[in-house]
Motif scaffolding. Structure first.
Motif, PDB file in Angstrom:
ATOM      1  N   ARG A 180      -0.553 -50.681 -15.673  1.00 45.63           N
ATOM      2  CA  ARG A 180      -1.066 -51.098 -14.359  1.00 45.63           C
ATOM      3  C   ARG A 180      -1.826 -52.411 -14.516  1.00 45.63           C
ATOM      4  NH1 ARG A 180      -1.714 -48.306  -9.762  1.00 45.63           N
ATOM      5  NH2 ARG A 180      -1.329 -46.326 -10.848  1.00 45.63           N
ATOM      6  N   PRO A 181      -1.357 -53.491 -13.883  1.00 40.20           N
ATOM      7  CA  PRO A 181      -2.002 -54.795 -14.075  1.00 40.20           C
ATOM      8  C   PRO A 181      -3.513 -54.778 -13.855  1.00 40.20           C
ATOM      9  CG  PRO A 181       0.068 -55.070 -12.908  1.00 40.20           C
ATOM     10  CD  PRO A 181      -0.149 -53.596 -13.019  1.00 40.20           C
ATOM     11  N   GLY A 182      -3.968 -54.114 -12.802  1.00 41.32           N
ATOM     12  CA  GLY A 182      -5.398 -54.092 -12.514  1.00 41.32           C
ATOM     13  C   GLY A 182      -6.209 -53.417 -13.596  1.00 41.32           C
ATOM     14  N   MET A 183      -5.697 -52.338 -14.140  1.00 40.75           N
ATOM     15  CA  MET A 183      -6.399 -51.641 -15.224  1.00 40.75           C
ATOM     16  C   MET A 183      -6.421 -52.495 -16.493  1.00 40.75           C
ATOM     17  SD  MET A 183      -7.527 -48.584 -14.321  1.00 40.75           S
ATOM     18  CE  MET A 183      -7.199 -47.180 -13.232  1.00 40.75           C
ATOM     19  N   VAL A 184      -5.315 -53.172 -16.779  1.00 36.72           N
ATOM     20  CA  VAL A 184      -5.241 -54.035 -17.958  1.00 36.72           C
ATOM     21  C   VAL A 184      -6.264 -55.169 -17.849  1.00 36.72           C
ATOM     22  CG1 VAL A 184      -3.786 -55.652 -19.249  1.00 36.72           C
ATOM     23  CG2 VAL A 184      -2.827 -53.489 -18.417  1.00 36.72           C
ATOM     24  N   ALA A 185      -6.279 -55.828 -16.709  1.00 45.01           N
ATOM     25  CA  ALA A 185      -7.210 -56.942 -16.506  1.00 45.01           C
ATOM     26  C   ALA A 185      -8.656 -56.464 -16.560  1.00 45.01           C
ATOM     27  CB  ALA A 185      -6.918 -57.621 -15.162  1.00 45.01           C
ATOM     28  N   LEU A 186      -8.903 -55.296 -16.000  1.00 44.28           N
ATOM     29  CA  LEU A 186     -10.253 -54.719 -15.984  1.00 44.28           C
ATOM     30  C   LEU A 186     -10.722 -54.403 -17.400  1.00 44.28           C
ATOM     31  CD1 LEU A 186     -12.430 -53.820 -13.952  1.00 44.28           C
ATOM     32  CD2 LEU A 186     -11.336 -51.566 -13.915  1.00 44.28           C
ATOM     33  N   ALA A 187      -9.837 -53.780 -18.173  1.00 41.64           N
ATOM     34  CA  ALA A 187     -10.177 -53.460 -19.563  1.00 41.64           C
ATOM     35  C   ALA A 187     -10.440 -54.734 -20.365  1.00 41.64           C
ATOM     36  CB  ALA A 187      -9.060 -52.643 -20.200  1.00 41.64           C
ATOM     37  N   ASP A 188      -9.655 -55.760 -20.118  1.00 41.26           N
ATOM     38  CA  ASP A 188      -9.793 -56.998 -20.886  1.00 41.26           C
ATOM     39  C   ASP A 188     -11.115 -57.714 -20.586  1.00 41.26           C
ATOM     40  OD1 ASP A 188      -7.366 -56.459 -22.048  1.00 41.26           O
ATOM     41  OD2 ASP A 188      -6.235 -57.924 -20.880  1.00 41.26           O
ATOM     42  N   VAL A 189     -11.488 -57.821 -19.313  1.00 36.95           N
ATOM     43  CA  VAL A 189     -12.749 -58.508 -19.004  1.00 36.95           C
ATOM     44  C   VAL A 189     -13.951 -57.689 -19.459  1.00 36.95           C
ATOM     45  CG1 VAL A 189     -11.813 -59.782 -17.039  1.00 36.95           C
ATOM     46  CG2 VAL A 189     -12.957 -57.599 -16.635  1.00 36.95           C
ATOM     47  N   ALA A 190     -13.768 -56.367 -19.564  1.00 37.97           N
ATOM     48  CA  ALA A 190     -14.856 -55.508 -20.028  1.00 37.97           C
ATOM     49  C   ALA A 190     -14.956 -55.485 -21.552  1.00 37.97           C
ATOM     50  CB  ALA A 190     -14.663 -54.090 -19.501  1.00 37.97           C
ATOM     51  N   GLY A 191     -14.010 -56.157 -22.226  1.00 36.36           N
ATOM     52  CA  GLY A 191     -14.037 -56.210 -23.682  1.00 36.36           C
ATOM     53  C   GLY A 191     -13.595 -54.914 -24.338  1.00 36.36           C
ATOM     54  N   LEU A 192     -12.806 -54.129 -23.629  1.00 35.52           N
ATOM     55  CA  LEU A 192     -12.335 -52.855 -24.174  1.00 35.52           C
ATOM     56  C   LEU A 192     -11.130 -53.102 -25.073  1.00 35.52           C
ATOM     57  CD1 LEU A 192     -12.422 -49.791 -24.296  1.00 35.52           C
ATOM     58  CD2 LEU A 192     -11.130 -49.707 -22.164  1.00 35.52           C
ATOM     59  N   ASN A 193     -11.309 -52.900 -26.365  1.00 38.25           N
ATOM     60  CA  ASN A 193     -10.236 -53.199 -27.318  1.00 38.25           C
ATOM     61  C   ASN A 193      -9.821 -51.964 -28.115  1.00 38.25           C
ATOM     62  OD1 ASN A 193     -12.486 -52.867 -28.864  1.00 38.25           O
ATOM     63  ND2 ASN A 193     -12.503 -54.946 -29.711  1.00 38.25           N
ATOM     64  N   GLU A 194      -9.973 -50.803 -27.507  1.00 37.16           N
ATOM     65  CA  GLU A 194      -9.581 -49.548 -28.137  1.00 37.16           C
ATOM     66  C   GLU A 194      -9.032 -48.616 -27.066  1.00 37.16           C
ATOM     67  OE1 GLU A 194     -13.167 -46.887 -28.958  1.00 37.16           O
ATOM     68  OE2 GLU A 194     -14.117 -48.867 -28.802  1.00 37.16           O
ATOM     69  N   ALA A 195      -8.501 -47.479 -27.483  1.00 37.08           N
ATOM     70  CA  ALA A 195      -7.993 -46.512 -26.514  1.00 37.08           C
ATOM     71  C   ALA A 195      -9.132 -46.078 -25.602  1.00 37.08           C
ATOM     72  CB  ALA A 195      -7.413 -45.301 -27.244  1.00 37.08           C
ATOM     73  N   PRO A 196      -8.918 -46.088 -24.297  1.00 36.57           N
ATOM     74  CA  PRO A 196     -10.015 -45.785 -23.370  1.00 36.57           C
ATOM     75  C   PRO A 196     -10.476 -44.336 -23.475  1.00 36.57           C
ATOM     76  CG  PRO A 196      -7.933 -45.916 -22.186  1.00 36.57           C
ATOM     77  CD  PRO A 196      -7.655 -46.375 -23.580  1.00 36.57           C
ATOM     78  N   ARG A 197     -11.787 -44.157 -23.353  1.00 35.01           N
ATOM     79  CA  ARG A 197     -12.395 -42.839 -23.267  1.00 35.01           C
ATOM     80  C   ARG A 197     -13.155 -42.727 -21.955  1.00 35.01           C
ATOM     81  NH1 ARG A 197     -16.369 -42.846 -26.627  1.00 35.01           N
ATOM     82  NH2 ARG A 197     -16.124 -44.910 -27.579  1.00 35.01           N
ATOM     83  N   ALA A 198     -13.560 -41.512 -21.612  1.00 35.66           N
ATOM     84  CA  ALA A 198     -14.267 -41.308 -20.351  1.00 35.66           C
ATOM     85  C   ALA A 198     -15.506 -42.201 -20.272  1.00 35.66           C
ATOM     86  CB  ALA A 198     -14.646 -39.834 -20.185  1.00 35.66           C
ATOM     87  N   TYR A 199     -16.172 -42.394 -21.410  1.00 37.11           N
ATOM     88  CA  TYR A 199     -17.348 -43.265 -21.437  1.00 37.11           C
ATOM     89  C   TYR A 199     -17.014 -44.657 -20.915  1.00 37.11           C
ATOM     90  CZ  TYR A 199     -20.780 -46.522 -23.243  1.00 37.11           C
ATOM     91  OH  TYR A 199     -21.698 -47.544 -23.335  1.00 37.11           O
ATOM     92  N   HIS A 200     -15.887 -45.218 -21.344  1.00 42.11           N
ATOM     93  CA  HIS A 200     -15.509 -46.574 -20.921  1.00 42.11           C
ATOM     94  C   HIS A 200     -15.294 -46.632 -19.415  1.00 42.11           C
ATOM     95  CE1 HIS A 200     -13.894 -46.654 -25.234  1.00 42.11           C
ATOM     96  NE2 HIS A 200     -14.969 -47.403 -25.221  1.00 42.11           N
TER      97      HIS A 200
END
Length: 582
Positions: free
Chosen positions: A270-290
Motif C-alpha cells: 500500500r503506497p500510503g503505508m510504505v511512505a508513512l513507514a519511510d518518513v517515520a524511519g521504520l526499517n524493520e518488520a512493523p509491530r503494534a508499537y510502531h
C-alpha cells in the motif's frame, strides 16, 4: 501482597507487584503440559490460559475469532443499502472522523468501492471550525449531491445533522463504535456494537473493525449472487492501524486482525503505508508499537493541526508519488504538533498540580490551547496522576476539550450524563476517551459535577498505579531469542501488555540525556553482559535525573524488552519504565 524485590516506592513513586502464586503455579503447569518455553508460559498464565487454549492463542485466526456480522443490529440493512448504491450507480459520500480510526475506516470503504471502478466523495470535518462528527451544514450540502451518506467513526449521537440529511432525501448509514444513547438517530441503519440495545456484540471493535465486518457481510451478499468482491485480507493493514491507534483492546478478533494486518503491512504493497513507514524511519518488520507510536501520530497530525483529510488521502491513494508528498507533509505537521503539545502540557500540568492530583478528576483549561493536542495532554495528566483527566482549550466563550480515563472508570458515560443534564453543550465517547464542548460559564459547574460522577465510580480512591512485574530476569538471559519467543504471544498493546521484567541490582555503566527529555542507559551485572536501555520522557519526572546522577549506586530496573536493529546489528534493548535503588 508483598512488593516485588521489596520495592514499595520506586523512583517514580510506584509499588512493584509480581505475579500471584496462582499465576506462577499455572505457568509451571503450562511448561509441563505444553513443552513451551517457561517465559512464554508466564505470559499465557497471566492471560488466564489453560494448556488446551495455548495453540489457538499462539496462532489466532479470523476463521475462529471473527464475529458473525449478522449478529449486530442493522448490519444486514446497512450492507443491503450500500450494495444497492453500488448496483444503481448512486453518488455516495463518506463522512469520517478526523483521527486515525476515521481515516482507516474511510479508506476501507474507498478501497471497496474502487474495486468496482467507483469513486466516492470523502468528507472529513475540520477539527476547529466544525468539531467532531456530522454537522448540519455539511450534511445538508452532501445530501444535495449524494443519495447515500455513510458516517464512519461518528454519527451515533448526531440526531439533527442526520435528520437534516434525511429531509433532503439522502439516506444515511452509520458505522460507529462510540457509546450510544437511549435513542438512536433517524438513520437507515446504525451499526454500532456499543448501541445500548446490543446484546453480546463485539464492543471491543474500533470503527475500522466495524467497517471490516460490514465488508465481510457485503462479501457474503456478493458470493450469494455469484459475484466477486475485493480481497478483504489484503485490507487488514488498515484495520490493524486503526485498531492500535485507537487503543482498542488487542484481544479476541482484534488480536487476529492486527496480527494478520501486520503481516500485510510488512509486504509494503500500500503506497500510503510504505511512505508513512519511510518518513517515520521504520526499517524493520512493523509491530503494534510502531503503529501506535510512529505511524498513528503522523496520520493524526493532519486532523490535529493541519488539513483534516490528509490521513485518509494518504492511506487510500494508489499513487506512490502522491503518498510520499502527503507523508512528508504529515511528518512536518507531527513535528509541529509535538512543539505545541509540549507548551500546552507544561501549562496544564502546572495548573492541575495547583488544584491537586489526588482529586477524582484532574483537569485544566485555558485560552488558546490548540484543540488538536488537548487529548494527548489529557493522556499525559492521566498517566501522571493515575486519575481521569480532562483538558479544555477556549476560543472566546466556547471551549473544546478531551478526556482520558483509567481502567475501571467509565469517562464516556459520565460525560454523556453531563450533556443529557445540559451542563455542557455536547459530549460523548467511550470508557477510556471522550470529547466535550462547553461554554466558559459552564466550565466550573461541569467539572465539579463530573468529579462527583467519577468519585461515585471510585476515581477518588485510586492510589499511585502499581507497576506489575511478570518475572525477574538476569541481563545474560535477555537475548534476541527470548524476545522472539515472547513475540509469539503478541501483538502487545491495550489490554494485552508486553511482559515486563525486573533486572535486580545492576550497575549503571552509561547514562546520558538524549533529545529534550529522554534517557539513554547501558547497564550490566558485572559479569560482562551489557544491555542498552531507553527511557522516553524520563526527564519529565524524577527517573531521568536519578539515573543520570547515579553515583555508582546499584539499581533494580524494570521495563519491557524489544529488539533493536542498528547498522545491520540486532540486539536486545530495554524500554526502561522505572527504577529503584537496590
Amino acid at each position: 501482597m508483598n512488593s516485588f524485590l521489596g520495592v514499595d516506592s520506586s523512583i517514580t513513586g510506584r509499588r512493584w507487584v509480581g505475579p500471584t502464586t496462582e499465576i506462577d503455579r499455572q505457568a509451571e503447569a503450562l511448561v509441563q503440559q505444553t513443552d513451551l518455553p517457561a517465559p512464554l508460559c508466564k505470559v499465557l498464565a497471566r492471560r488466564g490460559l489453560q494448556a488446551a487454549d495455548a495453540p489457538g492463542f499462539l496462532d489466532p485466526t479470523l476463521r475462529d475469532l471473527l464475529p458473525d456480522p449478522r449478529k449486530m443490529k442493522d448490519m444486514e440493512a446497512a450492507a443491503a443499502r450500500i450494495l444497492q448504491a453500488l448496483d444503481q450507480n448512486e453518488k455516495v459520500a463518506i463522512f469520517a472522523d478526523y483521527d486515525v480510526d476515521g481515516a482507516t475506516s474511510a479508506s476501507l470503504l474507498i478501497d471497496w468501492f474502487r474495486h468496482f471502478g467507483r469513486d466516492v466523495t470523502l468528507y472529513i470535518p475540520d477539527r476547529i471550525d466544525e468539531g467532531y462528527g456530522p454537522n448540519t451544514p455539511a450534511m445538508e450540502e452532501l445530501a444535495q449531491r449524494h443519495s447515500l451518506i455513510i458516517c464512519v467513526d461518528c454519527g451515533t449521537l448526531s440526531f439533527e445533522p442526520i435528520a437534516a440529511a434525511r429531509a433532503k432525501k439522502a439516506d444515511v448509514v452509520v458505522l460507529d463504535h462510540h457509546l450510544g444513547g437511549e435513542v438512536l438517530p433517524d438513520a437507515n441503519a446504525v451499526v454500532n456494537p456499543n448501541r445500548q440495545d446490543e446484546v453480546d456484540a463485539p464492543g471491543y471493535l474500533c470503527a475500522a473493525g466495524v467497517v471490516f465486518l460490514l465488508l465481510v457481510e457485503l462479501g457474503r451478499l456478493l458470493r450469494d449472487a455469484e459475484r466477486a468482491g475485493p480481497d478483504l485480507i489484503s485490507m487488514l493493514d488498515l484495520v490493524a492501524l486503526g485498531t492500535v491507534a485507537d487503543v482498542a483492546p488487542l484481544t479476541d478478533a482484534n488480536r487476529a486482525m492486527v496480527r494478520q494486518g501486520l503481516k500485510i503491512m510488512a509486504r509494503r504493497n500500500r503506497p500510503g503505508m510504505v511512505a508513512l513507514a519511510d518518513v517515520a524511519g521504520l526499517n524493520e518488520a512493523p509491530r503494534a508499537y510502531h503503529l501506535g507510536y510512529l505511524m498513528g501520530p503522523r496520520v493524526n497530525a493532519g486532523g490535529r493541526i493541519g488539513k483534516a483529510d490528509l490521513g485518509a488521502r494518504l492511506l487510500s491513494t494508489t499513487d506512490m508519488n502522491e503518498a510520499r508528498s502527503i507523508a512528508e507533509k504529515l511528518n512536518e505537521l507531527n513535528a509541529e504538533r509535538r512543539e505545541i503539545e509540549a507548551r500546552v502540557q507544561d501549562a496544564a500540568m502546572e495548573q492541575a498540580e495547583a488544584r491537586g492530583l489526588q482529586a477524582p478528576l484532574v483537569w485544566a483549561a485555558a485560552d488558546g490551547w490548540h484543540p488538536g493536542v488537548v487529548g494527548i495532554v489529557a493522556s499525559r495528566l492521566k498517566e501522571a496522576a493515575n486519575r481521569p483527566a480532562v483538558v479544555i482549550g477556549f476560543d472566546g466563550e466556547d471551549g473544546k476539550g478531551s478526556g482520558r480515563s483509567v481502567s475501571g472508570i467509565d469517562l464516556g458515560a459520565a460525560i454523556q450524563r453531563l450533556a443529557a443534564d445540559g451542563l455542557i453543550t455536547k459530549g460523548g465517547g467511550h470508557k477510556m476517551a471522550a470529547g466535550l464542548s462547553l461554554t466558559r460559564d459552564q466550565l466550573e459547574p461541569a467539572m465539579a459535577r463530573l468529579s462527583e460522577l467519577l468519585a461515585k465510580q471510585g476515581a477518588g480512591d485510586l492510589g499511585a498505579a502499581d507497576l506489575k512485574i511478570d518475572a525477574l530476569l538476569m541481563p545474560s538471559a535477555a537475548t534476541v531469542e527470548l524476545i522472539e519467543t515472547l513475540e509469539q504471544a503478541g501483538p502487545f498493546g491495550a489490554s494485552a501488555p508486553a511482559p515486563r521484567f525486573a533486572f535486580p541490582e545492576v550497575q549503571i555503566l552509561f547514562a546520558k540525556r538524549v533529545g529534550q527529555s529522554h534517557l539513554k542507559v547501558s547497564f550490566g551485572d558485572g559479569l560482562g553482559t551489557r544491555i542498552d536501555a531507553i527511557a522516553f520522557g524520563a526527564f519529565d519526572g524524577p527517573l531521568g535525573p536519578a539515573l543520570e546522577q547515579h553515583g555508582g549506586q546499584r539499581f533494580h530496573l524494570a521495563g519491557r524488552l524489544e529488539i533493536n536493529q542498528w547498522q545491520g546489528r540486532t540486539s536486545p534493548q530495554l524500554r526502561l519504565e522505572d527504577a529503584a535503588k537496590a
